[in-house]
Design an enzyme around this catalytic site. Structure first.
Site, PDB file in Angstrom:
ATOM      1  N   CYS A   9       0.848  -1.755   0.169  1.00  0.00           N
ATOM      2  CA  CYS A   9       0.058   0.080  -0.282  1.00  0.00           C
ATOM      3  C   CYS A   9       1.573   1.270  -0.577  1.00  0.00           C
ATOM      4  O   CYS A   9       0.705   1.781  -1.047  1.00  0.00           O
ATOM      5  CB  CYS A   9      -1.342   0.097   0.957  1.00  0.00           C
ATOM      6  SG  CYS A   9      -0.184  -0.343   2.412  1.00  0.00           S
ATOM      7  N   HIS A  33      -1.802   0.167   7.649  1.00  0.00           N
ATOM      8  CA  HIS A  33      -2.061   0.879   5.660  1.00  0.00           C
ATOM      9  C   HIS A  33      -2.285   1.876   5.664  1.00  0.00           C
ATOM     10  O   HIS A  33      -2.258   3.331   6.429  1.00  0.00           O
ATOM     11  CB  HIS A  33      -4.159   0.753   5.624  1.00  0.00           C
ATOM     12  CG  HIS A  33      -4.565   0.977   4.214  1.00  0.00           C
ATOM     13  ND1 HIS A  33      -4.122  -0.162   3.128  1.00  0.00           N
ATOM     14  CD2 HIS A  33      -5.760   1.623   3.255  1.00  0.00           C
ATOM     15  CE1 HIS A  33      -4.262  -0.129   1.938  1.00  0.00           C
ATOM     16  NE2 HIS A  33      -4.932   1.270   2.469  1.00  0.00           N
ATOM     17  N   ASP A  53      -8.385   5.201  -2.073  1.00  0.00           N
ATOM     18  CA  ASP A  53      -7.050   4.877  -1.973  1.00  0.00           C
ATOM     19  C   ASP A  53      -6.993   3.527  -3.228  1.00  0.00           C
ATOM     20  O   ASP A  53      -7.767   3.294  -3.565  1.00  0.00           O
ATOM     21  CB  ASP A  53      -8.064   3.751  -0.484  1.00  0.00           C
ATOM     22  CG  ASP A  53      -7.183   2.957  -0.269  1.00  0.00           C
ATOM     23  OD1 ASP A  53      -6.296   2.289  -1.132  1.00  0.00           O
ATOM     24  OD2 ASP A  53      -7.201   1.690   0.882  1.00  0.00           O
TER      25      ASP A  53
END
Length: 147
Positions: free
Chosen positions: A64, A108, A123
């Site tokens: 991520c 994250h 995202d």
């Protein structure tokens, strides 16, 4: 040609930052374009190339932080204010103790874009690794679990 120029060249008005942000985020969501992996062993890196450029242009495998960092750089290159956010996404509710247990596996990274006078979340990892992101604290708040 780098993906940023390709995506930015779409028929989006120059002053429509929201649609540009969606298009750039969507670049990472295209099926088969990128692979999510916490394991970077075996990923061939091109020596002398910036790690983010190498991620976007060459191996396209990462976690991520790669996805979010690349999106921030692309957005900023288009004059769109963006920031990288690192925190925790999700957790497991313990009804006995009335608390959420958040562990390292919930760590994250995502992006926030300054649009319409507020920071809005984007995202780029979510569609690539949906199993990685099961639910968020916002969903718990909206459902009344955290009230």
């Amino acid at each position: 040609m780098c993906c940023r120029e390709t995506v930015a060249a779409q028929a989006i008005p120059a002053d429509d930052a929201y649609r540009k942000a969606l298009a750039l985020e969507g670049h990472f969501h295209e099926p088969g374009r990128y692979a999510y992996s916490l394991n970077q062993l075996g990923v061939e890196r091109q020596e002398g190339v910036d790690p983010l450029e190498d991620f976007v242009a060459n191996h396209r495998t990462g976690h991520c932080e790669y996805f979010a960092s690349a999106l921030v750089i692309m957005l900023r290159s288009q004059g769109i204010p963006a920031r990288l956010v690192i925190g925790y996404h999700g957790g497991e509710y313990n009804p006995l103790g009335d608390y959420y247990q958040v562990v390292q596996g919930n760590a994250h990274a995502w992006v926030e874009v300054w649009l319409d006078g507020r920071w809005q979340r984007f995202d780029p990892t979510a569609a690539v690794a949906p199993e990685r992101i099961e639910w968020g604290m916002d969903a718990a708040i909206d459902s009344g679990s955290l009230a």
